[in-house]
Design a protein around this motif. Sequence first.
Motif, PDB file in Angstrom:
ATOM      1  N   GLY A   2       0.819  -1.186   0.000  1.00  0.00           N
ATOM      2  CA  GLY A   2       0.000   0.000   0.000  1.00  0.00           C
ATOM      3  C   GLY A   2       0.859   1.243   0.000  1.00  0.00           C
ATOM      4  O   GLY A   2       2.076   1.190   0.020  1.00  0.00           O
ATOM      5  N   ASN A   3       0.198   2.363   0.003  1.00  0.00           N
ATOM      6  CA  ASN A   3       0.890   3.642  -0.039  1.00  0.00           C
ATOM      7  C   ASN A   3       0.938   4.231   1.356  1.00  0.00           C
ATOM      8  O   ASN A   3       0.030   4.932   1.768  1.00  0.00           O
ATOM      9  CB  ASN A   3       0.180   4.568  -1.024  1.00  0.00           C
ATOM     10  N   GLU A   4       2.025   3.957   2.080  1.00  0.00           N
ATOM     11  CA  GLU A   4       2.147   4.407   3.456  1.00  0.00           C
ATOM     12  C   GLU A   4       2.186   5.922   3.558  1.00  0.00           C
ATOM     13  O   GLU A   4       1.800   6.484   4.565  1.00  0.00           O
ATOM     14  CB  GLU A   4       3.383   3.798   4.126  1.00  0.00           C
ATOM     15  N   SER A   5       2.676   6.601   2.514  1.00  0.00           N
ATOM     16  CA  SER A   5       2.787   8.050   2.575  1.00  0.00           C
ATOM     17  C   SER A   5       1.423   8.735   2.618  1.00  0.00           C
ATOM     18  O   SER A   5       1.330   9.886   2.992  1.00  0.00           O
ATOM     19  CB  SER A   5       3.613   8.584   1.412  1.00  0.00           C
ATOM     20  N   SER A   6       0.365   8.031   2.244  1.00  0.00           N
ATOM     21  CA  SER A   6      -0.965   8.626   2.291  1.00  0.00           C
ATOM     22  C   SER A   6      -1.653   8.395   3.639  1.00  0.00           C
ATOM     23  O   SER A   6      -2.736   8.907   3.864  1.00  0.00           O
ATOM     24  CB  SER A   6      -1.840   8.069   1.167  1.00  0.00           C
ATOM     25  N   LEU A   7      -1.002   7.658   4.524  1.00  0.00           N
ATOM     26  CA  LEU A   7      -1.579   7.391   5.837  1.00  0.00           C
ATOM     27  C   LEU A   7      -1.188   8.483   6.821  1.00  0.00           C
ATOM     28  O   LEU A   7      -0.084   9.009   6.776  1.00  0.00           O
ATOM     29  CB  LEU A   7      -1.076   6.048   6.380  1.00  0.00           C
ATOM     30  N   SER A   8      -2.098   8.792   7.726  1.00  0.00           N
ATOM     31  CA  SER A   8      -1.768   9.738   8.785  1.00  0.00           C
ATOM     32  C   SER A   8      -0.864   9.037   9.793  1.00  0.00           C
ATOM     33  O   SER A   8      -0.732   7.805   9.794  1.00  0.00           O
ATOM     34  CB  SER A   8      -3.045  10.210   9.482  1.00  0.00           C
ATOM     35  N   LEU A   9      -0.248   9.812  10.647  1.00  0.00           N
ATOM     36  CA  LEU A   9       0.610   9.246  11.681  1.00  0.00           C
ATOM     37  C   LEU A   9      -0.189   8.306  12.583  1.00  0.00           C
ATOM     38  O   LEU A   9       0.291   7.228  12.946  1.00  0.00           O
ATOM     39  CB  LEU A   9       1.267  10.366  12.488  1.00  0.00           C
ATOM     40  N   GLU A  11      -2.795   6.554  11.710  1.00  0.00           N
ATOM     41  CA  GLU A  11      -3.052   5.333  10.942  1.00  0.00           C
ATOM     42  C   GLU A  11      -1.803   4.456  10.876  1.00  0.00           C
ATOM     43  O   GLU A  11      -1.892   3.232  10.977  1.00  0.00           O
ATOM     44  CB  GLU A  11      -3.525   5.678   9.534  1.00  0.00           C
ATOM     45  N   LEU A  12      -0.633   5.081  10.730  1.00  0.00           N
ATOM     46  CA  LEU A  12       0.616   4.316  10.746  1.00  0.00           C
ATOM     47  C   LEU A  12       0.780   3.607  12.080  1.00  0.00           C
ATOM     48  O   LEU A  12       1.119   2.425  12.131  1.00  0.00           O
ATOM     49  CB  LEU A  12       1.821   5.241  10.512  1.00  0.00           C
ATOM     50  N   ASN A  13       0.547   4.338  13.171  1.00  0.00           N
ATOM     51  CA  ASN A  13       0.664   3.728  14.499  1.00  0.00           C
ATOM     52  C   ASN A  13      -0.309   2.572  14.677  1.00  0.00           C
ATOM     53  O   ASN A  13       0.039   1.544  15.256  1.00  0.00           O
ATOM     54  CB  ASN A  13       0.454   4.776  15.596  1.00  0.00           C
ATOM     55  N   SER A  14      -1.506   2.717  14.161  1.00  0.00           N
ATOM     56  CA  SER A  14      -2.497   1.651  14.248  1.00  0.00           C
ATOM     57  C   SER A  14      -2.042   0.423  13.475  1.00  0.00           C
ATOM     58  O   SER A  14      -2.128  -0.712  13.974  1.00  0.00           O
ATOM     59  CB  SER A  14      -3.840   2.144  13.712  1.00  0.00           C
ATOM     60  N   ARG A  15      -1.538   0.626  12.267  1.00  0.00           N
ATOM     61  CA  ARG A  15      -1.061  -0.502  11.460  1.00  0.00           C
ATOM     62  C   ARG A  15       0.142  -1.170  12.112  1.00  0.00           C
ATOM     63  O   ARG A  15       0.274  -2.396  12.063  1.00  0.00           O
ATOM     64  CB  ARG A  15      -0.726  -0.034  10.044  1.00  0.00           C
ATOM     65  N   ILE A  16       1.007  -0.376  12.738  1.00  0.00           N
ATOM     66  CA  ILE A  16       2.159  -0.939  13.435  1.00  0.00           C
ATOM     67  C   ILE A  16       1.691  -1.820  14.585  1.00  0.00           C
ATOM     68  O   ILE A  16       2.199  -2.929  14.779  1.00  0.00           O
ATOM     69  CB  ILE A  16       3.111   0.181  13.908  1.00  0.00           C
ATOM     70  N   GLU A  59       8.856   4.764   8.275  1.00  0.00           N
ATOM     71  CA  GLU A  59       7.996   5.849   7.789  1.00  0.00           C
ATOM     72  C   GLU A  59       7.492   6.695   8.953  1.00  0.00           C
ATOM     73  O   GLU A  59       7.529   7.925   8.902  1.00  0.00           O
ATOM     74  CB  GLU A  59       6.815   5.272   7.004  1.00  0.00           C
ATOM     75  N   ARG A  60       7.019   6.047  10.014  1.00  0.00           N
ATOM     76  CA  ARG A  60       6.517   6.778  11.183  1.00  0.00           C
ATOM     77  C   ARG A  60       7.629   7.611  11.808  1.00  0.00           C
ATOM     78  O   ARG A  60       7.431   8.781  12.133  1.00  0.00           O
ATOM     79  CB  ARG A  60       5.960   5.804  12.213  1.00  0.00           C
ATOM     80  N   ASP A  61       8.812   7.016  11.971  1.00  0.00           N
ATOM     81  CA  ASP A  61       9.920   7.731  12.595  1.00  0.00           C
ATOM     82  C   ASP A  61      10.346   8.932  11.760  1.00  0.00           C
ATOM     83  O   ASP A  61      10.635  10.001  12.302  1.00  0.00           O
ATOM     84  CB  ASP A  61      11.102   6.787  12.829  1.00  0.00           C
ATOM     85  N   ALA A  62      10.366   8.773  10.440  1.00  0.00           N
ATOM     86  CA  ALA A  62      10.721   9.881   9.563  1.00  0.00           C
ATOM     87  C   ALA A  62       9.703  11.003   9.682  1.00  0.00           C
ATOM     88  O   ALA A  62      10.062  12.187   9.738  1.00  0.00           O
ATOM     89  CB  ALA A  62      10.818   9.396   8.119  1.00  0.00           C
ATOM     90  N   ARG A  63       8.438  10.659   9.732  1.00  0.00           N
ATOM     91  CA  ARG A  63       7.399  11.687   9.855  1.00  0.00           C
ATOM     92  C   ARG A  63       7.458  12.368  11.203  1.00  0.00           C
ATOM     93  O   ARG A  63       7.248  13.576  11.304  1.00  0.00           O
ATOM     94  CB  ARG A  63       6.014  11.078   9.672  1.00  0.00           C
ATOM     95  N   SER A  64       7.718  11.609  12.251  1.00  0.00           N
ATOM     96  CA  SER A  64       7.775  12.182  13.595  1.00  0.00           C
ATOM     97  C   SER A  64       8.881  13.213  13.695  1.00  0.00           C
ATOM     98  O   SER A  64       8.742  14.218  14.384  1.00  0.00           O
ATOM     99  CB  SER A  64       7.992  11.081  14.635  1.00  0.00           C
ATOM    100  N   GLN A  65       9.993  12.974  13.008  1.00  0.00           N
ATOM    101  CA  GLN A  65      11.111  13.914  13.038  1.00  0.00           C
ATOM    102  C   GLN A  65      10.797  15.182  12.255  1.00  0.00           C
ATOM    103  O   GLN A  65      11.329  16.241  12.555  1.00  0.00           O
ATOM    104  CB  GLN A  65      12.364  13.264  12.458  1.00  0.00           C
TER     105      GLN A  65
END
Length: 71
Positions: A2-9, A11-16, A59-65
């Motif tokens: 899927g396209n992780e870049s289209s997920l909100s933070l 949503e990423l945390n939920s998928r993790i 992806e989550r870590d990159a966005r968090s930074q």
Amino acid sequence: MGNESSLSLAELNSRIRILEDNIRQLIEQAAAASGERNEARIADRLSQQNEELERLTRERDARSQNEPPKK
């Protein structure tokens, strides 16, 4: 997966969290599995889940930074 870049933070945390639970369940299944086919199938699935978990975590870590601090 899927396209992780289209997920909100969130949503990423939920998928993790889902992947972490899937991995835990696969490890439990592997411990109880008997037979080469079952073990190989579980090992393959576990590998796939771990790869996706690593990808989403990066992806989550990159966005968090890159996010500005919340007030």
